[in-house]
Write a protein that holds these residues in place. Structure first.
Motif, PDB file in Angstrom:
ATOM      1  N   THR A 160       8.339  -0.468 -10.611  1.00 14.38           N
ATOM      2  CA  THR A 160       7.579   0.255 -11.420  1.00 14.38           C
ATOM      3  C   THR A 160       7.739   1.731 -10.769  1.00 14.38           C
ATOM      4  O   THR A 160       7.617   2.741 -11.517  1.00 14.38           O
ATOM      5  CB  THR A 160       6.398  -0.382 -11.863  1.00 14.38           C
ATOM      6  N   ILE A 161       7.160   2.008  -9.532  1.00 16.93           N
ATOM      7  CA  ILE A 161       7.059   3.017  -9.049  1.00 16.93           C
ATOM      8  C   ILE A 161       8.271   3.852  -9.151  1.00 16.93           C
ATOM      9  O   ILE A 161       8.314   5.162  -9.186  1.00 16.93           O
ATOM     10  CB  ILE A 161       6.550   3.023  -7.565  1.00 16.93           C
ATOM     11  N   LYS A 162       9.304   3.248  -8.707  1.00 22.45           N
ATOM     12  CA  LYS A 162      10.614   3.814  -8.925  1.00 22.45           C
ATOM     13  C   LYS A 162      10.993   4.476 -10.295  1.00 22.45           C
ATOM     14  O   LYS A 162      11.392   5.471 -10.577  1.00 22.45           O
ATOM     15  CB  LYS A 162      11.710   3.137  -8.116  1.00 22.45           C
ATOM     16  N   GLU A 163      10.896   3.328 -11.369  1.00 18.93           N
ATOM     17  CA  GLU A 163      11.144   3.654 -12.637  1.00 18.93           C
ATOM     18  C   GLU A 163      10.145   4.907 -13.043  1.00 18.93           C
ATOM     19  O   GLU A 163      10.757   5.986 -13.895  1.00 18.93           O
ATOM     20  CB  GLU A 163      10.835   2.650 -13.514  1.00 18.93           C
TER      21      GLU A 163
ATOM     22  N   ASP B 283       3.593  10.423  -2.561  1.00 12.41           N
ATOM     23  CA  ASP B 283       3.277   8.977  -2.057  1.00 12.41           C
ATOM     24  C   ASP B 283       3.801   7.906  -2.901  1.00 12.41           C
ATOM     25  O   ASP B 283       3.596   8.048  -4.271  1.00 12.41           O
ATOM     26  CB  ASP B 283       2.040   9.051  -1.702  1.00 12.41           C
ATOM     27  N   GLN B 284       4.041   6.795  -2.417  1.00 10.55           N
ATOM     28  CA  GLN B 284       4.427   5.560  -3.408  1.00 10.55           C
ATOM     29  C   GLN B 284       2.964   5.177  -4.143  1.00 10.55           C
ATOM     30  O   GLN B 284       3.488   5.028  -5.402  1.00 10.55           O
ATOM     31  CB  GLN B 284       4.578   4.367  -2.357  1.00 10.55           C
ATOM     32  N   ASN B 285       1.828   5.274  -3.753  1.00  9.74           N
ATOM     33  CA  ASN B 285       0.840   4.810  -4.605  1.00  9.74           C
ATOM     34  C   ASN B 285       0.301   6.236  -5.316  1.00  9.74           C
ATOM     35  O   ASN B 285      -1.024   6.441  -5.234  1.00  9.74           O
ATOM     36  CB  ASN B 285      -0.270   4.316  -3.755  1.00  9.74           C
ATOM     37  N   SER B 286       1.126   6.574  -6.109  1.00 11.04           N
ATOM     38  CA  SER B 286       0.950   7.678  -7.193  1.00 11.04           C
ATOM     39  C   SER B 286       1.481   7.454  -8.532  1.00 11.04           C
ATOM     40  O   SER B 286       2.786   6.677  -8.202  1.00 11.04           O
ATOM     41  CB  SER B 286       1.589   8.810  -6.570  1.00 11.04           C
TER      42      SER B 286
ATOM     43  N   ARG C 177      -2.858  10.064  -7.895  1.00 13.02           N
ATOM     44  CA  ARG C 177      -2.745   9.206  -6.541  1.00 13.02           C
ATOM     45  C   ARG C 177      -3.946   8.683  -6.129  1.00 13.02           C
ATOM     46  O   ARG C 177      -5.023   8.686  -6.488  1.00 13.02           O
ATOM     47  CB  ARG C 177      -2.383  10.445  -5.652  1.00 13.02           C
ATOM     48  N   PHE C 178      -3.547   7.111  -5.722  1.00 14.68           N
ATOM     49  CA  PHE C 178      -4.696   6.582  -5.425  1.00 14.68           C
ATOM     50  C   PHE C 178      -4.699   6.446  -3.774  1.00 14.68           C
ATOM     51  O   PHE C 178      -4.375   5.663  -3.088  1.00 14.68           O
ATOM     52  CB  PHE C 178      -4.444   4.904  -5.586  1.00 14.68           C
ATOM     53  N   ALA C 179      -5.367   7.594  -3.404  1.00  9.08           N
ATOM     54  CA  ALA C 179      -5.442   7.953  -2.082  1.00  9.08           C
ATOM     55  C   ALA C 179      -6.568   7.115  -1.263  1.00  9.08           C
ATOM     56  O   ALA C 179      -7.493   6.677  -1.841  1.00  9.08           O
ATOM     57  CB  ALA C 179      -5.794   9.329  -1.769  1.00  9.08           C
ATOM     58  N   GLY C 180      -5.939   6.508  -0.194  1.00  6.42           N
ATOM     59  CA  GLY C 180      -6.891   5.645   0.684  1.00  6.42           C
ATOM     60  C   GLY C 180      -6.584   4.237   0.359  1.00  6.42           C
ATOM     61  O   GLY C 180      -7.491   3.279   0.694  1.00  6.42           O
ATOM     62  N   CYS C 181      -6.027   3.829  -0.827  1.00  6.24           N
ATOM     63  CA  CYS C 181      -6.147   2.600  -1.445  1.00  6.24           C
ATOM     64  C   CYS C 181      -5.446   1.413  -0.565  1.00  6.24           C
ATOM     65  O   CYS C 181      -5.717   0.207  -0.534  1.00  6.24           O
ATOM     66  CB  CYS C 181      -5.209   2.595  -2.656  1.00  6.24           C
TER      67      CYS C 181
ATOM     68  N   GLU D 134      -5.876  -1.265  -8.097  1.00  9.08           N
ATOM     69  CA  GLU D 134      -6.293   0.248  -8.530  1.00  9.08           C
ATOM     70  C   GLU D 134      -5.471   0.821  -9.475  1.00  9.08           C
ATOM     71  O   GLU D 134      -5.809   1.391 -10.324  1.00  9.08           O
ATOM     72  CB  GLU D 134      -6.640   1.078  -7.270  1.00  9.08           C
ATOM     73  N   ALA D 135      -3.955   0.732  -9.372  1.00 10.99           N
ATOM     74  CA  ALA D 135      -2.982   1.229 -10.264  1.00 10.99           C
ATOM     75  C   ALA D 135      -2.714   0.587 -11.624  1.00 10.99           C
ATOM     76  O   ALA D 135      -2.357   1.057 -12.262  1.00 10.99           O
ATOM     77  CB  ALA D 135      -1.546   1.477  -9.329  1.00 10.99           C
ATOM     78  N   GLY D 136      -3.462  -0.774 -11.707  1.00  4.94           N
ATOM     79  CA  GLY D 136      -3.160  -1.638 -12.693  1.00  4.94           C
ATOM     80  C   GLY D 136      -3.320  -0.991 -13.917  1.00  4.94           C
ATOM     81  O   GLY D 136      -2.636  -1.019 -14.945  1.00  4.94           O
ATOM     82  N   PRO D 137      -4.410  -0.278 -14.338  1.00  2.00           N
ATOM     83  CA  PRO D 137      -4.682   0.247 -15.610  1.00  2.00           C
ATOM     84  C   PRO D 137      -3.682   1.414 -15.849  1.00  2.00           C
ATOM     85  O   PRO D 137      -3.438   1.767 -17.485  1.00  2.00           O
ATOM     86  CB  PRO D 137      -6.079   1.061 -15.555  1.00  2.00           C
TER      87      PRO D 137
END
Length: 311
Positions: A83-86, A138-141, A282-286, A296-299
């Motif tokens: 999903t992150i890549k897409e 970052d990945q978690n963004s 971005r979900f910094a520090g997750c 955290e990214a779910g919603p």
């Protein structure tokens, strides 16, 4: 060469007639022909140069921006990584950008924390592309507003200059080293933001060129990687910005929500918190103990698709 001609008839006339009066005319005619030929050659070269590449050597069809995201396929669910890549790919398609998804294992970090992989990843992309800008995210963004593009909304010199935070302490609140007060938009080579703790290395843009390579190579110096910085590459970045005027002089600091809005639940006093319509969250520090990046990214994992489809 100038040719001297006799002023009187020779006593030994040549076997063929010489018409002295035609020689200057012939020379002028030949010079004119040569001049026209040279001009035509110059015009042809110029036209060919315009056809095969731009004035700065960028081949035609080169994407203006490369989005670089280091992915962790070992410690995150495959569906989440996909999903992150897409998310990046769909955004890149809209603007004609390119994407690059290496893993931390692609680089020999010499035992340094995996977060350091962002630096060689961007350097790797820069070495293999003639693109103008390299945006590390970052990945978690997640990119949440596909209408925002890098060249117009961020890196355009006038737009960038209007956003730049000048005279700002590099490490808030009271660092004596501050962002350059006289930097112009067209001089900036590195663009990033701050969060409540300092420079935010999870989303930054660097321009292709000798300065960009120098910056990345300095940041990735083995001495900094082996030093026990509390926040690894992030604190190393703050160090080199404060101690290398060559880097500080090309750094443009912009408001956090421009390219690095924070998850509201973890934004101190709502500072830099994501608001609907912002470019990126971005979900910094997750990845810290007690938190869950996927949760955290779910919603937002489905929300970004809905937004993209509506544009």
């Amino acid at each position: 060469m100038h040719l001297a001609f006799p002023s009187r008839k020779s006593s030994n006339p040549p076997h063929y007639p010489i018409r002295y009066s035609r020689f200057p005319t012939l020379r002028r005619s030949r010079a004119k022909t040569i001049g026209i030929g040279i001009l035509a050659a110059v015009v042809l070269i110029w036209v060919l140069a315009r056809l095969v590449g731009s004035s700065d050597g960028i081949p035609p069809g080169t994407p203006p921006v490369v989005i670089v995201t280091v992915v962790d396929e070992e410690n995150y669910p495959a569906g989440y990584i996909q999903t992150i890549k897409e998310n990046r790919i769909e955004y890149a398609k809209k603007h004609g950008y390119a994407t690059f998804f290496p893993t931390a294992n692609d680089y020999d970090l010499k035992g340094a924390p995996r977060s350091w992989a962002r630096v060689p990843a961007v350097r790797h992309a820069m070495s293999n592309s003639s693109s103008t800008y390299f945006w590390y995210l970052d990945q978690n963004s997640l990119i949440m507003n596909p209408d925002v593009d890098i060249e117009t909304h961020i890196m355009n010199p006038k737009k960038l200059e209007s956003m730049m935070i000048k005279g700002q302490p590099i490490v808030p609140p009271d660092s004596v080293i501050k962002t350059w007060p006289h930097l112009k938009g067209d001089q900036a080579q590195l663009v990033l933001t701050q969060d409540a703790e300092g420079l935010a290395a999870g989303s930054f843009i660097v321009r292709r060129g000798d300065w960009g390579k120098f910056f990345l190579d300095t940041w990735y110096d083995p001495l900094y990687r082996s030093y026990n910085f509390q926040k690894a590459d992030t604190h190393a970045l703050e160090h080199i910005v404060q101690w290398h005027p060559t880097i500080l002089a090309k750094l443009a600091l912009i408001p956090q929500r421009t390219i690095d809005a924070a998850n509201k639940a973890y934004a101190p006093q709502g500072t830099g918190a994501y608001i609907e319509g912002d470019f990126v969250i971005r979900f910094a520090g997750c990845e810290q103990v007690g938190r869950d990046c996927v949760k955290e990214a779910g919603p937002f994992l489905k929300q970004w698709r809905t937004i993209f489809d509506s544009k």
